[in-house]
Scaffold this motif. Structure first.
Motif, mmCIF file in Angstrom:
data_model
loop_
_atom_site.group_PDB
_atom_site.id
_atom_site.type_symbol
_atom_site.label_atom_id
_atom_site.label_comp_id
_atom_site.label_asym_id
_atom_site.label_seq_id
_atom_site.Cartn_x
_atom_site.Cartn_y
_atom_site.Cartn_z
ATOM 1 N N SER A 118 48.144 -6.495 -5.900
ATOM 2 C CA SER A 118 48.833 -7.780 -5.809
ATOM 3 C C SER A 118 47.937 -8.876 -5.257
ATOM 4 C CB SER A 118 50.081 -7.631 -4.933
ATOM 5 O OG SER A 118 49.723 -7.186 -3.634
ATOM 6 N N VAL A 119 47.050 -8.543 -4.316
ATOM 7 C CA VAL A 119 46.152 -9.550 -3.757
ATOM 8 C C VAL A 119 45.159 -10.030 -4.812
ATOM 9 C CG1 VAL A 119 44.357 -10.002 -2.044
ATOM 10 C CG2 VAL A 119 46.375 -8.679 -1.413
ATOM 11 N N LEU A 123 44.874 -13.871 -6.234
ATOM 12 C CA LEU A 123 43.663 -14.668 -6.007
ATOM 13 C C LEU A 123 42.925 -15.011 -7.292
ATOM 14 C CD1 LEU A 123 42.113 -12.944 -2.856
ATOM 15 C CD2 LEU A 123 43.191 -15.202 -2.974
ATOM 16 N N ALA A 124 42.934 -14.110 -8.269
ATOM 17 C CA ALA A 124 42.139 -14.313 -9.488
ATOM 18 C C ALA A 124 42.563 -15.587 -10.213
ATOM 19 C CB ALA A 124 42.290 -13.101 -10.412
ATOM 20 N N ARG A 251 41.994 -23.268 -12.726
ATOM 21 C CA ARG A 251 42.886 -23.076 -11.591
ATOM 22 C C ARG A 251 44.108 -23.985 -11.640
ATOM 23 N NH1 ARG A 251 42.117 -24.186 -5.833
ATOM 24 N NH2 ARG A 251 40.310 -25.444 -6.369
ATOM 25 N N ARG A 252 44.201 -24.830 -12.668
ATOM 26 C CA ARG A 252 45.292 -25.799 -12.691
ATOM 27 C C ARG A 252 46.628 -25.177 -13.079
ATOM 28 N NH1 ARG A 252 41.713 -30.233 -15.924
ATOM 29 N NH2 ARG A 252 40.391 -30.855 -14.188
ATOM 30 N N GLY A 253 46.615 -24.016 -13.678
ATOM 31 C CA GLY A 253 47.856 -23.393 -14.101
ATOM 32 C C GLY A 253 48.756 -23.064 -12.938
ATOM 33 N N VAL A 254 50.049 -23.279 -13.096
ATOM 34 C CA VAL A 254 51.007 -22.978 -12.035
ATOM 35 C C VAL A 254 51.291 -21.491 -12.009
ATOM 36 C CG1 VAL A 254 53.341 -23.382 -11.199
ATOM 37 C CG2 VAL A 254 52.039 -25.269 -12.208
ATOM 38 N N ILE A 255 51.486 -20.904 -13.182
ATOM 39 C CA ILE A 255 51.742 -19.470 -13.261
ATOM 40 C C ILE A 255 50.424 -18.729 -13.102
ATOM 41 C CG2 ILE A 255 52.649 -17.613 -14.719
ATOM 42 C CD1 ILE A 255 54.310 -19.744 -16.140
ATOM 43 N N ARG A 256 50.412 -17.687 -12.283
ATOM 44 C CA ARG A 256 49.171 -16.985 -11.973
ATOM 45 C C ARG A 256 48.446 -16.516 -13.220
ATOM 46 N NH1 ARG A 256 47.611 -18.008 -6.749
ATOM 47 N NH2 ARG A 256 49.424 -17.952 -5.412
ATOM 48 N N SER A 257 49.155 -15.810 -14.083
ATOM 49 C CA SER A 257 48.500 -15.258 -15.265
ATOM 50 C C SER A 257 48.035 -16.354 -16.205
ATOM 51 C CB SER A 257 49.446 -14.295 -15.993
ATOM 52 O OG SER A 257 50.618 -14.974 -16.394
#
Length: 285
Positions: A118-119, A123-124, A251-257
């Motif tokens: 999960s970490v 972070l990715a 990094r601008r995406g709100v959703i992690r994936s």
């Protein structure tokens, strides 16, 4: 003179100790300082003796990581931090001033069948510095790095990192372009010839885009490979005989994936070597 810092997050798990070894060797290559960080969860209910025992446990985790780092690179500058708080939040903050962040693929709380914890997932694609995710200590050194390139902004983001890393390691850099044919009707007249022509044109464009980096790093041996196939599968197979595979993210995406991108997300689950996720420079501001 040390001019940069590499951060490695540890939790005592086997993948995190493999991350320490990777980070220590990378610090030696970069003439960088290594900062070992272990984030200790906030205090829970319990008496003073329990808290003291818990504190000693976390200190032991940091001490073991420090010993492992010194075994791998005895001449580097090493510091340690034991921090309370949320793991993802604190490591993300520390990454703001680092040149690279290294973590293990799974922590102590991960399930045996999961490759990415999960970490790592949190972070990715969301760290200010390039993030390297390490699963195990390598058994071999191949002298080759893999960088996925498709002409996108995300791919270009990774190229400076990839070339500089290959230069430091005196390694070959294999630039892989994986192309998926458009969903045309396979029975259409001339389908195979049309797809081949489209592939050749795209390959020519991609290699032209790579020329500035080849000129900037003339001493780095380069190999170009173009393949019809899904990028995750192609890069995962290439990673079997590589020391590192590198991809870009935004990094601008709100959703992690979404911020990480489907290729980066897939590689973190399937790659056979460490994976570097390099964030767009504009997104690091």
């Amino acid at each position: 003179m040390v001019s940069s810092t590499i951060i490695v997050g540890v939790d005592g798990s086997a993948p995190s100790l493999a991350a320490v070894e990777y980070a220590a060797r990378d610090a030696a290559r970069r003439n960088a300082a290594l900062r070992i960080i272990h984030v200790w969860p906030p205090l829970t209910m319990g008496d003073r003796e329990i808290h003291q025992t818990e504190h000693r446990h976390h200190e032991d985790i940091v001490a073991e990581a420090q010993r492992r780092a010194w075994d791998c690179a005895p001449d580097i500058e090493i510091s340690t931090q034991l921090i309370r708080g949320d793991v993802t939040d604190r490591l993300g903050r520390e990454a703001m001033g680092a040149d690279e962040v290294v973590i293990g693929s799974r922590g102590r709380g991960g399930f045996a069948g999961l490759i990415l914890g999960s970490v790592g997932l949190a972070l990715a694609g969301h760290t200010a510095a390039p993030l390297v995710v390490v699963r195990t200590s390598p058994r071999h050194t191949y002298g080759e790095l893999i960088a996925g390139y498709d002409g996108s902004e995300e791919a270009e983001t990774a190229l400076d990192f990839a070339f500089a890393e290959a230069e430091r390691r005196e390694a070959r850099l294999k630039l892989v372009y994986a192309w998926q044919p458009p969903p045309l009707a396979g029975s259409a007249a001339g389908y195979a010839a049309l797809v081949q022509r489209m592939f050749d044109e795209q390959m020519t464009f991609v290699w032209q885009q790579l020329a500035p980096w080849a000129e900037k790093f003339p001493q780095v041996p380069i190999e170009h490979t173009g393949v019809c196939g899904h990028p995750v599968y192609v890069l995962s197979e290439e990673s079997r005989t590589a020391d590192l595979v590198i991809v870009g993210s935004r990094r601008r995406g709100v959703i992690r994936s979404a911020a990480l991108g489907s290729v980066g997300y897939g590689l973190l689950h399937r790659a056979h070597c460490p994976v570097a996720i390099v964030t767009d420079k504009e997104d690091r501001k």
